[in-house]
Write a protein that holds these residues in place. Sequence first.
Motif, PDB file in Angstrom:
ATOM      1  N   PRO A  92       0.195   5.249   4.587  1.00 58.34           N
ATOM      2  CA  PRO A  92      -0.627   6.018   3.903  1.00 58.34           C
ATOM      3  C   PRO A  92      -2.234   5.721   4.502  1.00 58.34           C
ATOM      4  O   PRO A  92      -2.948   5.997   3.759  1.00 58.34           O
ATOM      5  N   VAL A 143      -4.445   3.076   5.612  1.00 62.12           N
ATOM      6  CA  VAL A 143      -5.061   1.893   4.799  1.00 62.12           C
ATOM      7  C   VAL A 143      -5.924   1.147   5.843  1.00 62.12           C
ATOM      8  O   VAL A 143      -5.562   0.683   6.832  1.00 62.12           O
ATOM      9  N   PRO A 144      -7.313   1.087   5.571  1.00 61.05           N
ATOM     10  CA  PRO A 144      -7.997   0.146   6.422  1.00 61.05           C
ATOM     11  C   PRO A 144      -7.657  -1.332   6.208  1.00 61.05           C
ATOM     12  O   PRO A 144      -7.232  -1.657   5.054  1.00 61.05           O
ATOM     13  N   VAL A 145      -8.221  -2.152   7.097  1.00 65.12           N
ATOM     14  CA  VAL A 145      -8.011  -3.566   7.114  1.00 65.12           C
ATOM     15  C   VAL A 145      -8.901  -4.104   5.925  1.00 65.12           C
ATOM     16  O   VAL A 145      -8.573  -4.840   4.994  1.00 65.12           O
ATOM     17  N   ALA A 180       0.765  -1.162   0.040  1.00 63.84           N
ATOM     18  CA  ALA A 180       0.053   0.124  -0.108  1.00 63.84           C
ATOM     19  C   ALA A 180       0.885   1.338   0.042  1.00 63.84           C
ATOM     20  O   ALA A 180       1.995   1.282   0.697  1.00 63.84           O
ATOM     21  N   PRO A 193      -3.356  -7.988   8.235  1.00 60.94           N
ATOM     22  CA  PRO A 193      -2.527  -6.942   7.912  1.00 60.94           C
ATOM     23  C   PRO A 193      -1.126  -7.224   8.493  1.00 60.94           C
ATOM     24  O   PRO A 193      -0.294  -6.942   7.619  1.00 60.94           O
ATOM     25  N   ASN A 222      -1.944   4.142  -3.948  1.00 61.52           N
ATOM     26  CA  ASN A 222      -2.728   2.633  -3.950  1.00 61.52           C
ATOM     27  C   ASN A 222      -3.125   2.319  -2.741  1.00 61.52           C
ATOM     28  O   ASN A 222      -2.480   1.677  -1.671  1.00 61.52           O
ATOM     29  N   LEU A 223      -4.311   3.007  -2.358  1.00 60.52           N
ATOM     30  CA  LEU A 223      -4.666   3.071  -0.909  1.00 60.52           C
ATOM     31  C   LEU A 223      -6.030   2.238  -0.650  1.00 60.52           C
ATOM     32  O   LEU A 223      -6.651   2.369   0.326  1.00 60.52           O
ATOM     33  N   GLN A 224      -6.087   1.239  -1.168  1.00 58.74           N
ATOM     34  CA  GLN A 224      -6.976   0.002  -1.149  1.00 58.74           C
ATOM     35  C   GLN A 224      -6.809  -0.434   0.393  1.00 58.74           C
ATOM     36  O   GLN A 224      -5.616  -0.783   0.713  1.00 58.74           O
ATOM     37  N   ALA A 225      -8.089  -0.745   0.774  1.00 63.42           N
ATOM     38  CA  ALA A 225      -7.882  -1.789   2.267  1.00 63.42           C
ATOM     39  C   ALA A 225      -7.190  -3.078   1.761  1.00 63.42           C
ATOM     40  O   ALA A 225      -7.485  -3.672   0.755  1.00 63.42           O
ATOM     41  N   ASP A 226      -6.479  -3.543   3.024  1.00 65.03           N
ATOM     42  CA  ASP A 226      -5.616  -4.856   2.598  1.00 65.03           C
ATOM     43  C   ASP A 226      -6.445  -5.781   2.300  1.00 65.03           C
ATOM     44  O   ASP A 226      -6.132  -6.675   1.346  1.00 65.03           O
ATOM     45  N   PHE A 227      -7.716  -6.252   2.915  1.00 63.21           N
ATOM     46  CA  PHE A 227      -8.456  -7.380   2.221  1.00 63.21           C
ATOM     47  C   PHE A 227      -9.003  -7.031   0.886  1.00 63.21           C
ATOM     48  O   PHE A 227      -8.954  -7.832  -0.006  1.00 63.21           O
ATOM     49  N   ASP A 228      -9.331  -5.809   0.389  1.00 59.16           N
ATOM     50  CA  ASP A 228      -9.939  -5.351  -0.828  1.00 59.16           C
ATOM     51  C   ASP A 228      -8.909  -5.650  -1.771  1.00 59.16           C
ATOM     52  O   ASP A 228      -9.249  -6.349  -2.830  1.00 59.16           O
TER      53      ASP A 228
END
Lengths: 598, 598
Positions: free
Chosen positions: B301, B303-305, A128, A160, A132-138
């Motif tokens: 940055p 980032v959510p889970v 990330a 995470p 490239n700010l996507q959530a980890d799971f996404d």
Amino acid sequence: MSFTIEFQPTGQRLVAEEALTVLAAARQAGLQLRSDCGGEGTCGKCVVRFIEFPPDLPVRPADERHLSARQLSQGYRLACSAVIDRPTQLFIPPESLPAGQVLQTGTSHKQLSIDPALRQMNLQAKAADLHNLQADFDRIRDLSREEHLTADMDVLRELPDLLRRNAWRVNLIMRGSRLQHVTPQPLSPLAGLAVDVGSTKLACYLLDLENGELLAVIGLPNPQVMFGEDIMARLAYAQKGEREALELHHVLMQSIQQALVELTKQSGLEPIQVAEVCLVGNTAMHHFYLNLPTGGLAVSPFVPVASGAQLTPAPQIGLSGMPGMLAYTPPVIAGFVGSDHLAFLLACGFGEDQRVRLGIDIGTNTEIALQKGERILSVSTASGPAFEGAHIRFGMRAAPGAIEHVHLDGGRFTCEVIGDTPASGICGSGILDALGELRAGGLLNQRGRLDKNHPLVKLDAQGKPYVTLAAGNSEDRPITLSQQDIDQVLLAKGAIRAGIDVLMDALKVSAQEIDEVLIAGAFGSYMLPAQAIRIGMLPEIPLQRIRAVGNAAGLGAQMMLVSQTTRRQAEALAARIEYLELTLYPDFEVFYANGIRA
Amino acid sequence: MSFTIEFQPTGQRLVAEEALTVLAAARQAGLQLRSDCGGEGTCGKCVVRFIEFPPDLPVRPADERHLSARQLSQGYRLACSAVIDRPTQLFIPPESLPAGQVLQTGTSHKQLSIDPALRQMNLQAKAADLHNLQADFDRIRDLSREEHLTADMDVLRELPDLLRRNAWRVNLIMRGSRLQHVTPQPLSPLAGLAVDVGSTKLACYLLDLENGELLAVIGLPNPQVMFGEDIMARLAYAQKGEREALELHHVLMQSIQQALVELTKQSGLEPIQVAEVCLVGNTAMHHFYLNLPTGGLAVSPFVPVASGAQLTPAPQIGLSGMPGMLAYTPPVIAGFVGSDHLAFLLACGFGEDQRVRLGIDIGTNTEIALQKGERILSVSTASGPAFEGAHIRFGMRAAPGAIEHVHLDGGRFTCEVIGDTPASGICGSGILDALGELRAGGLLNQRGRLDKNHPLVKLDAQGKPYVTLAAGNSEDRPITLSQQDIDQVLLAKGAIRAGIDVLMDALKVSAQEIDEVLIAGAFGSYMLPAQAIRIGMLPEIPLQRIRAVGNAAGLGAQMMLVSQTTRRQAEALAARIEYLELTLYPDFEVFYANGIRA
């Protein structure tokens, strides 16, 4: 006050704080004594010997009923009656230990269809950053191309840290579109556990889920025998209260969990590699392993809580392997026709063609299914535990020391005994043989009575007739078969024959039309088909059509473990099987009366 | 050693075993003191008064920075610095208690679409008998005509006893084809809980799931303020370790559970009647209530889970109502745009038409969304807590005693104060007013500097300029606004304006083209649009197009609670919202520099 009780030859010890029966002490020490009657003093199986004992060691009425004067003088007592309140050393004869039984887990080889519920996918994600700010799971979901991927909180909580520790590489373990678990590396192998939960033994199989390879097998006694040998005794115990019901659940699941750990150890795996479980059992076992209330199974009309297949989070039933592990439990058919019978029929290919086939699983309850064309009819018949050795004076399971075959030749009995040991009892197949030989030799008439005038028939102190089959392992303990024993066996075989006859009547099938007879379980493997036909347990079916299939239920459990297609097939099979309540069948009494004739 | 600490006027007591700060003691006694800086001694909000104290009561540097000599002599100290090691009585001034704040839970009335995830079905089954041997659950399933009905183990465990106790009558509570719970009678009402989990307050609504009726409302402070007023302080606290992270989760969920119990009590219901929960919050709150790791949110940055909607078994997150209760948590948009913003946009009808609309939720982070045609763009801007009263000498929330409006008329300030009380501070809308009046009155230039030559501008001991707005509630504590305070406010409004300008630039929208501006939250309700435009926080938009919508996020949470259709709509809306990272926008610095001009 505290005192130590020591059990020989195993050396297990218990420190007790108050007086208790030997049976209770053995349970607490983790020793499983036979206790067919549930500790009521009626079965006489829980014999123990006091190694050092005072001259006034009490003799209770139950001891007098089941033990000879000489045994009493040598310190033999029934564990359920003897109360101890001081330091004591006890010897447990092998006959009193169900753990000594020969456990059968071998199965015939049937090609497994491989279509596991779980699959692995190894991914390398991009780290990330602000662009490239996507959530980890996404991020993982998109990379996996599983648009509808979902995950439990537990997995989300691990993800995470795992991603960041593992340079954004992750191995997904997925059930359909559900992410069950994440690991740093692919698991090799990804394993699963199949268990055939029998009332007396647990057959446990560890398989590679991805190729169906059998990694290890263990047979364990069902620890619930502590609470009663037969299912009705355990169901009665479970009705005493919530604590008792939970106790039955817990001892069972602890043994299965131990098997899981032991199987992984034998295969060089970690328990965390076990990703799925499949359990089959009779309906009581099904309710015990799922911790469902058993009240409905304990009294007529014997109704289960639910019959359908379930996927249950394993920790909810006391099993732990991989986090997120589920237990698949196939459907049961009725109160006394469980998922083990379904697994047996599945493994034998019932429902796959339209041949006329008879499947029999002999036990305290004998489940029988008859297939003809599109229809599959099943019954359960209360054959009693005679073939498992209970309610028979010298009855025992197919264990070392058990007479498994009897021949009457030239006016004397010759016996084949399991293992290199003197006879200590007689198991189901031996009883079957004995009955056939007694009948053929003219010692037994058609009504099942021993001929008191025959030279081999003796009379006991009460004037009741019996025959002596073998000398036994101690001079004052010859192996005998009494009129009462014979009555038990005739009732058992009569119940089975009546079940078969009702099914044949219901589907209008004659014995000659039956293409195949499949007999499951240990008893089926030891039994000779000719003997079974000779005593009328089976109708006159050409011998080459009768086949012992060993633990086919265990094979069925393995098949369902590794294949979702097979699960759907089993569920469809369960829906097709019609349960027939024998006691409501017209003229059932006549079928039964015919069945019990010798 | 143990000693008792007593807090007045509430009377709470704590028995302590070792020396500790007053702030820690208050926490342990269950009292929530303001602590904007997280106990660092920099915010000066946690003022307490020692009721009896020795002449040598220590004065720490933080006390000297924030308290006058007279206050020090009266026993006032900062709770985060003062250490107590003996029996002590303390007085907590209302200003130090966030619990005194005015909580706003009212929402505008929007017609709820009713389409609950749960429905009830009342059934009368036939008793099981030998002619009718179906399993209990199968019987219910067939009667419900839900062919694919499934049930969790917990429900299956309850069913048999309930059926038999209740003459085979049962009320099913179903989620689609999943049986969530069984009761003897229909529940009336079947209730649900919606919570807008704000960083400072929890707005909790109890609704009738079947008709959407609002049964009760409670506003509670978010107990996490104990661990820091702003989110970053709490995120930092959570990174100290697992215990600390769990602590933040637990205090939050305990408060929500208390609200659930209190709401049911107020409505004459039992907690067991609460069948479902919907929680919304900013992304940090979302992670805190789901007990997800917050490490990714604590550092760039950000980032959510996971961003997606979740249905979580409520006990897994510390909530209990009806057995089987699930918590629905709608999606979050990005690290600093949470599901509360989504709920706000949903309640305001974003995505339902193609009008040009601007939605602003002002807080420590201000989330702004601009809709134009098919596109909805959102940003988060670090406006800081100035409008919530933090980092402002006399800043406070919109609570009794707060100056909410300021007028400069004839060379003197007139102030409107919330509640019938002397001014004890100034809240966001008052600050906004003050800034506008200072600028209009010529006390403040375009660069945001106070004119030291203006008669209303005084200089403090360090020669720094300030103005006095009101006398205050004690003679030595007049309410002032310093150059430093003004700087904070300009940074805040500049951040908001820059966010709006970037969105307008990105979607090529002029101020005149904006059809509607919707401002959420307490601050939005108190703020006058004209003042906001006057100080440049908002662009020149016709006033009648600007509307305060109160707690629209709470309304959105209620809408999602009672309607699956609305949930799907919210999820689709979330997927449409594009998050724009302000710091990466070309020439963002220029937008910001323009924004902060007075």
